[in-house]
Scaffold this motif. Structure first.
Motif, PDB file in Angstrom:
ATOM      1  N   GLY A 154       0.794  -1.213   0.000  1.00  0.00           N
ATOM      2  CA  GLY A 154       0.000   0.000   0.000  1.00  0.00           C
ATOM      3  C   GLY A 154       0.827   1.265   0.000  1.00  0.00           C
ATOM      4  O   GLY A 154       2.063   1.234  -0.018  1.00  0.00           O
ATOM      5  N   THR A 155       0.127   2.391   0.014  1.00  0.00           N
ATOM      6  CA  THR A 155       0.763   3.708   0.087  1.00  0.00           C
ATOM      7  C   THR A 155       0.700   4.193   1.528  1.00  0.00           C
ATOM      8  O   THR A 155      -0.373   4.209   2.133  1.00  0.00           O
ATOM      9  CB  THR A 155       0.052   4.701  -0.848  1.00  0.00           C
ATOM     10  N   ARG A 156       1.856   4.585   2.051  1.00  0.00           N
ATOM     11  CA  ARG A 156       1.955   4.912   3.471  1.00  0.00           C
ATOM     12  C   ARG A 156       2.608   6.268   3.684  1.00  0.00           C
ATOM     13  O   ARG A 156       3.339   6.765   2.826  1.00  0.00           O
ATOM     14  CB  ARG A 156       2.780   3.844   4.212  1.00  0.00           C
ATOM     15  N   VAL A 157       2.358   6.830   4.860  1.00  0.00           N
ATOM     16  CA  VAL A 157       3.040   8.046   5.264  1.00  0.00           C
ATOM     17  C   VAL A 157       4.513   7.715   5.487  1.00  0.00           C
ATOM     18  O   VAL A 157       4.846   6.712   6.132  1.00  0.00           O
ATOM     19  CB  VAL A 157       2.415   8.635   6.553  1.00  0.00           C
ATOM     20  N   ALA A 158       5.402   8.537   4.935  1.00  0.00           N
ATOM     21  CA  ALA A 158       6.840   8.269   5.023  1.00  0.00           C
ATOM     22  C   ALA A 158       7.327   8.355   6.460  1.00  0.00           C
ATOM     23  O   ALA A 158       6.863   9.195   7.240  1.00  0.00           O
ATOM     24  CB  ALA A 158       7.610   9.250   4.148  1.00  0.00           C
ATOM     25  N   ASP A 159       8.246   7.483   6.799  1.00  0.00           N
ATOM     26  CA  ASP A 159       8.881   7.487   8.117  1.00  0.00           C
ATOM     27  C   ASP A 159      10.182   8.258   8.018  1.00  0.00           C
ATOM     28  O   ASP A 159      11.121   7.823   7.352  1.00  0.00           O
ATOM     29  CB  ASP A 159       9.147   6.054   8.571  1.00  0.00           C
ATOM     30  N   LEU A 160      10.256   9.414   8.651  1.00  0.00           N
ATOM     31  CA  LEU A 160      11.442  10.269   8.564  1.00  0.00           C
ATOM     32  C   LEU A 160      12.286  10.210   9.830  1.00  0.00           C
ATOM     33  O   LEU A 160      13.102  11.092  10.075  1.00  0.00           O
ATOM     34  CB  LEU A 160      11.015  11.721   8.293  1.00  0.00           C
ATOM     35  N   SER A 161      12.076   9.166  10.652  1.00  0.00           N
ATOM     36  CA  SER A 161      12.889   9.036  11.855  1.00  0.00           C
ATOM     37  C   SER A 161      14.337   8.782  11.461  1.00  0.00           C
ATOM     38  O   SER A 161      14.620   8.205  10.418  1.00  0.00           O
ATOM     39  CB  SER A 161      12.371   7.896  12.726  1.00  0.00           C
ATOM     40  N   PRO A 162      15.286   9.203  12.284  1.00  0.00           N
ATOM     41  CA  PRO A 162      16.703   9.060  11.919  1.00  0.00           C
ATOM     42  C   PRO A 162      17.113   7.594  11.850  1.00  0.00           C
ATOM     43  O   PRO A 162      16.572   6.738  12.550  1.00  0.00           O
ATOM     44  CB  PRO A 162      17.439   9.788  13.059  1.00  0.00           C
TER      45      PRO A 162
END
Length: 447
Positions: A69-77
């Motif tokens: 699916g399409t997901r919100v990007a994970d921008l954690s380091p």
């Protein structure tokens, strides 16, 4: 989940979704509605939703995972190489070269200055270019079609190589376990990593074939001293992988030969003479020091031309002072002899530690490179926690994993700068940590 998404055009829908994400209604990893259902809900054409999702994907706000699916990007380091800041523990997970083995720059600094370089001049120093042409030809099949580019280190080269060939959400084949910087580069670029398992002979044939079937647009691999495993491509494995790649001549192949002059292993390339899109990257950071941010890239003419556009004089070319300093060092006989001694030192210290560790009941092997990749009978996180209680900070293999197939049972250690007493103490403590974590040690048979 009622997301209250609105809009009639792609831009309006994208703005509505972005607002929900920024407001915290959606969190990293949350799944967005499928294209068909959102189109039906808003009463718009499916292509409008596709265009809205594409806008957010290109902005790095969301990611598409195929069937996932399409997901919100994970921008954690993500984890990074180097010393752990603020730790009082003895850090044996740094991945750093030994500062005592980095050549002294003072003599070369005094000799390398010359006339100033002005806008519009060639971006590669002529002296460095002459030397690098021979360096990069070593073991490379398509030398006749080779062009050189100089970048600010290997990570800079890989980032630019991917950016000139890919768009966000394109798939990239990466070794698994993988070099931390490569994971970071692919993630920040918005590309989709496809893991390719690595064994003692390098990237596996089945893994590469599977990645190609999944539509990868580029392959990033390490021909020798793979980080973290220390694996180097064997001649047999390299030929098998080249056979696979011959069917895909326009697939971008990036070889990161980061250990180059320090390596104890022969160089075997995946790039055959007929391959059309390729790049070999060699950095000087392991043997001249991490602060010498310079790498040379050999590539096919088209790739080189695209890289040159991204290194326009006056904006992002690599300082000629740094290039002259590098050339002064690599053409100095004493410096090259010191680099050779450093490579031998790393290999000897790693082999000695493996022998100590095996004697303590934790059998391991020494590959090539700065680090050791230690197999464990229990999860590495448990062992690393026990080591912390004994004063050591180690790196669990989970940091390097892409596939996520359960807890890693590998520990990456950087031990080449330990003296004999500390190396012996660490080997004893690793064995004790394994026992404390519930693992069984292997008793060596005495002849």
């Amino acid at each position: 989940m009622d997301l209250d998404i609105s809009g009639r055009s792609a831009s309006e829908i994208a703005d509505s979704l972005r607002a929900r994400i920024e407001r915290g209604d959606l969190h990293p990893g949350d799944v967005l509605p499928p294209v068909r259902s959102l189109a039906d809900e808003l009463g718009v054409n499916r292509n409008t939703i596709v265009a809205a999702y594409r806008q957010l994907t290109q902005a790095g706000v969301i990611v598409t995972r195929g069937r996932g699916g399409t997901r919100v990007a994970d921008l954690s380091p993500v984890a990074q190489e180097g010393f752990a800041a603020g730790s009082v523990l003895r850090d044996v997970g740094t991945g750093n070269p030994d500062p005592e083995l980095i050549p002294d720059l003072s003599g070369a600094l005094a000799a390398m200055a010359g006339r100033p370089v002005l806008y519009g001049e060639p971006v590669i120093d002529p002296g460095l270019e002459r030397w690098a042409l021979e360096w990069m030809r070593d073991g490379l099949a398509p030398a006749a079609d080779m062009r050189l580019t100089v970048t600010s280190g290997a990570a800079d080269a890989v980032e630019r190589l991917l950016a000139q060939a890919l768009t966000r959400d394109d798939a990239v084949a990466l070794e698994d376990p993988c070099f931390l910087t490569s994971i970071h580069t692919v993630r920040i670029g918005g590309y989709r990593p496809v893991p390719v398992p690595v064994d003692d002979e390098g990237m596996t044939v089945e893994g590469l074939q599977s990645a190609i079937e999944q539509g990868v647009r580029a392959v990033v691999h390490t021909p020798r001293a793979q980080n973290p495993t220390g694996a180097s491509l064997s001649a047999r494995r390299a030929e098998e992988l080249r056979a696979v790649l011959r069917e895909h001549p326009y697939l971008l192949v990036i070889e990161d030969d980061h250990f180059s002059l320090l390596s104890r292993q022969p160089f075997h390339s995946l790039i055959s003479r007929g391959h059309r899109r390729w790049a070999l990257v060699r950095s000087v950071s392991k043997f001249l020091g991490p602060d010498m941010c310079l790498a040379v890239t050999a590539s096919d003419p088209e790739t080189a031309e695209r890289l040159a556009i991204r290194l326009t004089p006056g904006t992002t070319w690599v300082s000629h002072l740094l290039q002259r300093l590098t050339h002064a060092l690599v053409t100095d006989a004493a410096t090259m002899a010191a680099i050779e001694r450093a490579g031998a030192h790393y290999a000897a210290r790693n082999a000695a530690f493996v022998e100590r560790l095996t004697n303590e009941g934790v059998p391991a092997g020494a590959g090539d490179g700065l680090n050791l990749w230690i197999p464990l009978p229990v999860p590495a996180r448990d062992v690393s926690e026990q080591l912390m209680r004994r004063g050591w900070l180690a790196r669990a293999g989970d940091d390097f994993a892409l596939a996520g197939a359960g807890p890693s049972r590998r520990l990456r250690l950087t031990v080449h700068d330990l003296d004999d007493a500390d190396a012996e103490r660490l080997a004893v403590d690793v064995a004790a940590a394994v026992r404390a974590a519930g693992g069984r040690l292997v008793t060596r048979e005495v002849a």
